[in-house]
Design an enzyme around this catalytic site. Structure first.
Site, PDB file in Angstrom:
ATOM      1  N   PRO A 342       0.918  -1.382   0.050  1.00 41.99           N
ATOM      2  CA  PRO A 342      -0.063  -0.040   0.306  1.00 41.99           C
ATOM      3  C   PRO A 342       0.945   1.140   0.054  1.00 41.99           C
ATOM      4  O   PRO A 342       1.016   1.978   0.743  1.00 41.99           O
ATOM      5  CB  PRO A 342      -0.967  -0.336   1.285  1.00 41.99           C
ATOM      6  N   ASP A 518       5.871   2.234   2.274  1.00 43.12           N
ATOM      7  CA  ASP A 518       4.968   1.121   2.713  1.00 43.12           C
ATOM      8  C   ASP A 518       3.970   0.823   3.734  1.00 43.12           C
ATOM      9  O   ASP A 518       4.825   1.220   4.755  1.00 43.12           O
ATOM     10  CB  ASP A 518       5.594  -0.107   2.732  1.00 43.12           C
ATOM     11  N   HIS A 519       2.784   1.456   3.700  1.00 42.38           N
ATOM     12  CA  HIS A 519       2.236   2.091   4.315  1.00 42.38           C
ATOM     13  C   HIS A 519       1.859   1.269   5.645  1.00 42.38           C
ATOM     14  O   HIS A 519       1.422   1.321   6.669  1.00 42.38           O
ATOM     15  CB  HIS A 519       1.185   2.913   4.029  1.00 42.38           C
ATOM     16  N   ARG A 520       2.067  -0.813   5.191  1.00 38.88           N
ATOM     17  CA  ARG A 520       2.036  -1.548   6.396  1.00 38.88           C
ATOM     18  C   ARG A 520       2.381  -1.188   7.776  1.00 38.88           C
ATOM     19  O   ARG A 520       2.819  -1.813   8.276  1.00 38.88           O
ATOM     20  CB  ARG A 520       1.971  -2.568   5.509  1.00 38.88           C
ATOM     21  N   VAL A 522       5.073   2.114   7.873  1.00 40.29           N
ATOM     22  CA  VAL A 522       6.052   3.752   8.245  1.00 40.29           C
ATOM     23  C   VAL A 522       4.471   4.219   7.761  1.00 40.29           C
ATOM     24  O   VAL A 522       3.276   4.134   6.920  1.00 40.29           O
ATOM     25  CB  VAL A 522       6.376   4.046   6.938  1.00 40.29           C
TER      26      VAL A 522
END
Ligand code: CAO
Length: 546
Positions: A342, A518-520, A522
């Site tokens: 994501p 990577d929003h998983r 950060v």
């Protein structure tokens, strides 16, 4: 604008039917005749089409609910004013559907009146020719799928072939339990009512062929109904509508089977005409899943519609070249990251006016050292400091997401544009190297990449990547994270811009930065702090040595 309610039309005498699938949701735009829901009675399943075109504003039914003729299904907002200028409830008249009635007789009865039956009777078994039933038109239709093969044992109601006209596709069911003796047609044939489809040796209760299985081809849903009718699954699937369920093109028989197996139809790649999902596709999907193989192909899977192959030569002269291995590998890596990660991208600008003055003052020194000093070594150094202080950006997911690996080293990849394709050599221990050492390494690695001299080890172990298009141009771009790293910095071309300093506008050199992450792993906060620190560091490079 007017609101119109779509109701269940005459479903051919069925007393009630269960909603087995919702094909639209609130907010969906639907076209006239697009299927809205799938109903299933004990005799048939059918797709209920929209009677108007517009936007679905309310779905009035839920899966599992029992509906009857007249039950409201959805409310659709239709463009244009109603006669009264206010919301109205209208239902387009849908012609009632003639129920399909089949007379069922025991073989003994048939034997007593053989003249009335076109079937040949051999001992206890009966040879029957299955023909194209009444399809509501004298025009021929295309036979798009033969669903059985010689020697197959079929049950009553099993679909034998699929026919498709301009208006609908329909599955012709077996009139009885039996064995397929001979198939008299092939896919692509044009057939019309009465044409012979296949020979069946029936062994169970059979339908009298004099009253052939009748499957109307309506502009409305169809149902079969009669106490004696074998269970048939008769779709009346508008071609455009049949793709309405998440873009999946499949008939009710296949949908039913998919539900029984708990298969998400969108995961199955259809091998039938125009990508129609057929029974065999479901079987293959299950077999692959059981073998532990990915049932989803590299492209066109995961419910993602495959991009159709286009013959570009139709539109003008073309030249086709094979893609390099590197290009194909990069493409696969990009797609994998894009589909798995994501992505979020944050933007900022660093004022590098002083950095650039300092850098140009070192040109002579760079020449003396036989190197070049571009902004890249400073970017590397600033990123190393910001990675040290914002360690999440220097981590990777592990154990399927259960763990986070914080790296105690800072190795940074640098995207290099080469004639052979994109390469990302990794500069190790950036935090421990001087600007001059980094300048030499940037030059050496970029040269090795362009000369195709990089070794696999030169491209491994990166914690973060910098992709600089500064020498090429552009004001910003959103780079794709180089997994398993969790962050990448996109650098665009620095430009002089007027900046208000509180008293006047002064020309400053601003460097556009874009941080994708990577929003998983950060969060916006981590990324914001990282990017802000980077802007400060590049704005005042004295801070790099602190
Ligand atoms: N703004 C303005 N000028 C810039 C700049 C920027 N952000 N970055 C570099 N420049 C200038 C340099 O200073 C140099 O000019 P001077 O010699 O006058 O100082 C000139 O552009 C050429 O620089 P360079 O490209 O040779 O060197 P570099 O260290 O800046 O970059 C490298 C090296 C290998 C990163 C770069 O050549 C490259 O290949 N970039 C492409 C990366 C890429 O393709 N990314 C996309 C990946 S996704 O498809």
């Amino acid at each position: 604008m007017s609101k119109q309610q779509v109701k269940v039309p005459d479903i051919g005498g069925s007393e009630g039917a269960e909603v087995i699938e919702l094909l639209v949701a609130v907010g969906d735009e639907v076209t006239l005749d697009q299927s809205l829901i799938v109903l299933e009675s004990d005799k048939a399943s059918m797709e209920i089409p929209s009677t108007v075109a517009g936007i679905v504003v309310e779905v009035l039914v839920a899966e599992g609910e029992q509906l009857a003729e007249g039950s409201p299904v959805v409310v659709i907002e239709v463009a244009g004013e109603s006669a009264e200028g206010e919301a109205t409830e209208l239902v387009k008249e849908i012609p009632a559907v003639e129920p399909v009635v089949e007379q069922v007789a025991r073989p003994a009865e048939l034997e007593s009146s053989p003249a009335e039956s076109p079937m040949a009777v051999t001992g206890g078994a009966v040879n029957q020719t299955v023909t194209v039933p009444d399809i509501g038109s004298d025009d021929p239709v295309e036979l798009i799928e033969v669903m059985v093969k010689t020697g197959d044992n079929v049950a009553e109601g099993d679909s034998l072939v699929v026919l498709e006209s301009d208006k609908a596709s329909m599955e012709v069911p077996s009139p009885a339990v039996g064995e397929v003796l001979e198939i008299l047609v092939k896919e692509g044939d044009s057939v019309k009512q009465g044409d012979e489809l296949l020979q069946l040796r029936t062994t169970g209760v059979i339908a009298v062929a004099a009253a052939p299985t009748s499957i109307p081809v309506p502009e409305t849903p169809v149902a079969t109904s009669a106490a004696s009718v074998p269970e048939v699954v008769v779709p009346a699937v508008d071609k455009s509508a049949s793709t309405g369920s998440g873009g999946v093109y499949a008939g009710p028989a296949v949908r039913k089977l998919a539900r029984e197996f708990g298969i998400e139809l969108g995961m199955v790649v259809g091998s039938g005409p125009r990508g129609r999902v057929v029974k065999g596709d479901l079987q293959q999907f299950v077999q692959k899943s059981l073998r532990g193989e990915s049932a989803v192909p590299a492209t066109g899977g995961a419910g993602i519609p495959a991009i159709p192959e286009i013959d570009f030569a139709k539109f003008g002269e073309v030249e086709v070249t094979a893609r390099s291995k590197l290009d194909k590998l990069t493409a696969a890596n990009m797609q994998r990251s894009w589909l798995n990660v994501p992505h979020v991208t944050q933007f900022d600008e660093a004022d590098i006016t002083e950095l650039e003055e300092f850098r140009s003052g070192l040109k002579a020194e760079a020449q003396r050292r036989d190197t070049r000093l571009t902004p890249m070594p400073f970017l590397l150094k600033a990123c190393a400091v910001a990675l040290r202080d914002n360690s999440r950006l220097n981590s990777s997911l592990a154990q399927g997401g259960a763990n986070l690996v914080y790296k105690q080293y800072i190795h940074i990849g640098m995207a290099v544009d080469t004639p052979a394709g994109l390469m990302v050599p990794v500069i190790r221990d950036v935090d421990k190297k001087t600007i001059w050492e980094l300048a030499e390494e940037v030059l050496a690695m970029a040269g090795k990449a362009r000369d195709r001299k990089l070794m696999p080890a030169d491209m491994q172990g990166g914690c973060f990547t910098i992709s600089s298009l500064g020498n090429i141009g552009g004001t910003g771009f959103t780079p794709i994270v180089n997994t398993p790293e969790v962050g990448i910095l996109g650098v665009s071309k620095a430009a002089l811009k007027p900046v208000w300093d509180g008293q006047a506008c002064t020309p400053r050199k601003l460097l556009p930065l874009a941080l994708s992450y990577d929003h998983r792993v950060v969060n916006g906060g981590d990324a914001g702090r990282f990017l802000s620190q980077l802007v400060v560091l590049l704005g005042d490079i004295r801070q790099l040595v602190m």
